[in-house]
Design an enzyme around this catalytic site. Structure first.
Site, PDB file in Angstrom:
ATOM      1  N   PHE A  88      40.678  35.261  35.650  1.00  0.00           N
ATOM      2  CA  PHE A  88      40.386  36.558  35.038  1.00  0.00           C
ATOM      3  C   PHE A  88      39.911  37.506  36.156  1.00  0.00           C
ATOM      4  O   PHE A  88      40.460  37.463  37.237  1.00  0.00           O
ATOM      5  CB  PHE A  88      39.458  36.368  33.827  1.00  0.00           C
ATOM      6  CG  PHE A  88      40.288  35.977  32.613  1.00  0.00           C
ATOM      7  CD1 PHE A  88      40.983  34.771  32.584  1.00  0.00           C
ATOM      8  CD2 PHE A  88      40.461  36.836  31.543  1.00  0.00           C
ATOM      9  CE1 PHE A  88      41.822  34.433  31.525  1.00  0.00           C
ATOM     10  CE2 PHE A  88      41.280  36.504  30.468  1.00  0.00           C
ATOM     11  CZ  PHE A  88      41.961  35.309  30.463  1.00  0.00           C
ATOM     12  N   LYS A 147      53.901  35.893  37.993  1.00  0.00           N
ATOM     13  CA  LYS A 147      52.935  34.796  37.821  1.00  0.00           C
ATOM     14  C   LYS A 147      53.378  33.884  36.672  1.00  0.00           C
ATOM     15  O   LYS A 147      53.254  32.659  36.760  1.00  0.00           O
ATOM     16  CB  LYS A 147      51.525  35.357  37.567  1.00  0.00           C
ATOM     17  CG  LYS A 147      50.901  35.974  38.801  1.00  0.00           C
ATOM     18  CD  LYS A 147      50.635  34.912  39.865  1.00  0.00           C
ATOM     19  CE  LYS A 147      50.106  35.484  41.154  1.00  0.00           C
ATOM     20  NZ  LYS A 147      49.904  34.465  42.203  1.00  0.00           N
ATOM     21  N   SER A 186      47.278  34.092  36.866  1.00  0.00           N
ATOM     22  CA  SER A 186      46.445  35.256  36.599  1.00  0.00           C
ATOM     23  C   SER A 186      46.414  35.546  35.106  1.00  0.00           C
ATOM     24  O   SER A 186      47.389  35.265  34.386  1.00  0.00           O
ATOM     25  CB  SER A 186      47.056  36.454  37.339  1.00  0.00           C
ATOM     26  OG  SER A 186      46.531  37.657  36.834  1.00  0.00           O
ATOM     27  N   TYR A 224      54.130  42.152  38.430  1.00  0.00           N
ATOM     28  CA  TYR A 224      53.192  41.173  39.000  1.00  0.00           C
ATOM     29  C   TYR A 224      52.925  40.048  37.994  1.00  0.00           C
ATOM     30  O   TYR A 224      53.067  38.858  38.301  1.00  0.00           O
ATOM     31  CB  TYR A 224      51.885  41.865  39.399  1.00  0.00           C
ATOM     32  CG  TYR A 224      50.781  40.883  39.739  1.00  0.00           C
ATOM     33  CD1 TYR A 224      50.859  40.091  40.875  1.00  0.00           C
ATOM     34  CD2 TYR A 224      49.670  40.727  38.900  1.00  0.00           C
ATOM     35  CE1 TYR A 224      49.859  39.166  41.178  1.00  0.00           C
ATOM     36  CE2 TYR A 224      48.677  39.816  39.195  1.00  0.00           C
ATOM     37  CZ  TYR A 224      48.770  39.035  40.331  1.00  0.00           C
ATOM     38  OH  TYR A 224      47.791  38.124  40.617  1.00  0.00           O
TER      39      TYR A 224
HETATM   40  N1  NAD Z   1      41.864  38.907  43.425  1.00  0.00           N
HETATM   41  C1  NAD Z   1      42.049  38.796  42.114  1.00  0.00           C
HETATM   42  O1  NAD Z   1      41.354  39.445  41.318  1.00  0.00           O
HETATM   43  C2  NAD Z   1      43.109  37.853  41.552  1.00  0.00           C
HETATM   44  C3  NAD Z   1      43.218  37.688  40.164  1.00  0.00           C
HETATM   45  C4  NAD Z   1      44.184  36.818  39.652  1.00  0.00           C
HETATM   46  C5  NAD Z   1      45.006  36.108  40.526  1.00  0.00           C
HETATM   47  N2  NAD Z   1      44.898  36.297  41.871  1.00  0.00           N
HETATM   48  C6  NAD Z   1      45.790  35.536  42.760  1.00  0.00           C
HETATM   49  O2  NAD Z   1      45.007  34.848  43.721  1.00  0.00           O
HETATM   50  C7  NAD Z   1      45.739  34.696  44.929  1.00  0.00           C
HETATM   51  C8  NAD Z   1      44.898  35.151  46.102  1.00  0.00           C
HETATM   52  O3  NAD Z   1      44.503  36.488  45.901  1.00  0.00           O
HETATM   53  P1  NAD Z   1      43.451  37.234  46.847  1.00  0.00           P
HETATM   54  O4  NAD Z   1      42.709  38.182  45.980  1.00  0.00           O
HETATM   55  O5  NAD Z   1      42.689  36.263  47.643  1.00  0.00           O
HETATM   56  O6  NAD Z   1      44.439  38.066  47.759  1.00  0.00           O
HETATM   57  P2  NAD Z   1      44.483  38.253  49.343  1.00  0.00           P
HETATM   58  O7  NAD Z   1      45.527  39.291  49.605  1.00  0.00           O
HETATM   59  O8  NAD Z   1      43.122  38.449  49.895  1.00  0.00           O
HETATM   60  O9  NAD Z   1      45.021  36.839  49.814  1.00  0.00           O
HETATM   61  C9  NAD Z   1      46.373  36.488  49.856  1.00  0.00           C
HETATM   62  C10 NAD Z   1      46.556  35.723  51.147  1.00  0.00           C
HETATM   63  O10 NAD Z   1      47.904  35.248  51.231  1.00  0.00           O
HETATM   64  C11 NAD Z   1      48.416  35.531  52.522  1.00  0.00           C
HETATM   65  N3  NAD Z   1      49.861  35.594  52.380  1.00  0.00           N
HETATM   66  C12 NAD Z   1      50.597  36.511  51.711  1.00  0.00           C
HETATM   67  N4  NAD Z   1      51.912  36.197  51.778  1.00  0.00           N
HETATM   68  C13 NAD Z   1      51.990  35.042  52.517  1.00  0.00           C
HETATM   69  C14 NAD Z   1      53.057  34.207  52.933  1.00  0.00           C
HETATM   70  N5  NAD Z   1      54.318  34.477  52.622  1.00  0.00           N
HETATM   71  N6  NAD Z   1      52.770  33.116  53.668  1.00  0.00           N
HETATM   72  C15 NAD Z   1      51.483  32.806  54.006  1.00  0.00           C
HETATM   73  N7  NAD Z   1      50.438  33.567  53.635  1.00  0.00           N
HETATM   74  C16 NAD Z   1      50.688  34.664  52.902  1.00  0.00           C
HETATM   75  C17 NAD Z   1      47.741  36.811  52.944  1.00  0.00           C
HETATM   76  O11 NAD Z   1      47.731  36.990  54.351  1.00  0.00           O
HETATM   77  C18 NAD Z   1      46.342  36.591  52.382  1.00  0.00           C
HETATM   78  O12 NAD Z   1      45.531  35.880  53.311  1.00  0.00           O
HETATM   79  C19 NAD Z   1      47.039  35.466  44.736  1.00  0.00           C
HETATM   80  O13 NAD Z   1      48.036  34.533  44.350  1.00  0.00           O
HETATM   81  C20 NAD Z   1      46.721  36.404  43.586  1.00  0.00           C
HETATM   82  O14 NAD Z   1      47.871  36.756  42.859  1.00  0.00           O
HETATM   83  C21 NAD Z   1      43.965  37.146  42.413  1.00  0.00           C
END
Ligand code: NAD
Length: 327
Positions: free
Chosen positions: A169, A145, A117, A141
């Protein structure tokens, strides 16, 4: 190759799983559905419900599906919650990653993509953030990362595993309305939420040193982000793949909060004027990615603009909020 996608029933993971499957990659999803939604995945994609932190299950899935690569998205991702529950974030995002890496390395996996991230940078004072901008996360957080990236690179070296860390981003939009983000943690759904309640969108601070005084961010369409994962997977699938890559995934285009709210007004047809409130502590005036390295290494660049992104996010929002103001 067969790719194990952890967190593949989540907002970004479902886009990644579909983009990779549509491009002909074999995929299996492992998701404990805490925030994931199984319906986001078509039946053709195998979903194993369970935790990516369960080493026995991971080994079994790797063996049953002959997994050769992993895209690890499963994580906790709420900045505010990470401040209140740092142990949970370190346990799941770092400890869980260590368990996963050990299990997949033992199962013979030699390709690994990690969801990182822009939070790893903290609030750098620079026009364009490159991968060599110093990392100084300002919340647990972002720390998890950054520690996750260190761990992925170290495990890669130890096990001869080629790795790619993607620093996303500000992710928004949806490839299809039913895949939209269901959380209200980012500015776009927050503005939608206010409009749906008949309230004014809020701007936190309009006295930043930016052209219109509001904070500038780099918004990336989730469909572009999914294509970046596909490009990373293809790069790792090369027989000579080795070493580690860490890449910004953004557009290089800054959009101010005021400009974003104007686009939302155009798309939603709701022109309720924004309320300006005091600055929030910790908001950087500007955070925009240089994605030149991703373009060079992966041959990938974002192609979708902010209007398309907002319109797709709005379509997803309206699907779940039939009372949203009509255009
Ligand atoms: N959404 C954003 O803006 C953003 C930005 C930067 C980084 N990220 C990263 O992208 C990734 C996905 O984010 P997202 O926005 O899709 O979030 P999200 O919460 O929609 O998806 C996360 C998924 O992981 C699953 N999960 C959580 N813990 C788990 C475990 N122990 N075992 C199996 N599954 C598990 C959840 O059920 C969910 O389906 C994350 O690593 C997040 O840190 C997201």
């Amino acid at each position: 190759m067969t790719w194990l996608i952890t967190g593949g029933a989540g907002y970004i993971g479902a886009h990644v799983a579909r983009a990779m499957t549509d491009a002909g990659e074999r995929v299996v999803v492992l998701d404990n559905v805490t925030s994931g939604v199984p319906d986001r995945l078509p039946e053709a994609i195998s979903l194993v419900e369970g935790s990516a932190l369960d080493a026995d299950l991971v080994r079994r899935v790797c063996a049953d599906h002959e997994v050769t690569g992993v895209v690890h998205l499963a994580a906790h991702k709420q900045v505010g919650e990470s401040v209140e529950k740092p142990e949970l974030y370190y346990r799941e995002n770092v400890g869980g990653l260590a368990t996963l890496l050990e299990a997949v390395a033992a199962a013979g996996v030699r390709r690994f993509v990690f969801s990182s991230s822009a939070a790893v940078y903290g609030n750098p004072d620079t026009d364009l953030i490159t991968e060599s901008t110093p990392c100084a996360p300002v919340n647990p957080y972002g720390e998890t990362k950054l520690a996750g990236e260190w761990l992925v690179r170290a495990a890669g070296r130890a096990h001869g595993m080629a790795t790619v860390c993607l620093r996303y981003f500000n992710v928004a939009g949806a490839a299809r309305p039913e895949l939209a983000d269901i959380g209200v943690f980012n500015v776009i759904p927050m503005v939608f939420d206010r409009l749906t309640r008949g309230e004014s969108p809020r701007i936190f601070g309009d006295d930043y040193p930016t052209p219109d005084g509001t904070c500038i961010r780099d918004y990336i369409h989730v469909a572009d982000l999914a294509e970046a994962h596909l490009a990373a997977a293809r790069r790792l699938a090369r027989p000579d793949a080795h070493g580690d890559l860490t890449l910004n995934i953004g557009t290089g285009q800054g959009v101010s909060v005021r400009e974003l709210i104007d686009v939302i007004a155009e798309v939603s047809g709701d022109r309720t004027p924004a309320l300006v409130e005091p600055r929030r502590p910790g908001d950087a005036p500007r955070a925009v990615a240089s994605s030149a390295l991703a373009e060079k290494e992966l041959g990938w660049a974002a192609t979708r603009g902010v209007r398309e992104m907002v319109a797709s996010a709005w379509a997803g929002w309206c699907l779940r909020h039939p009372g949203a103001p009509a255009k």
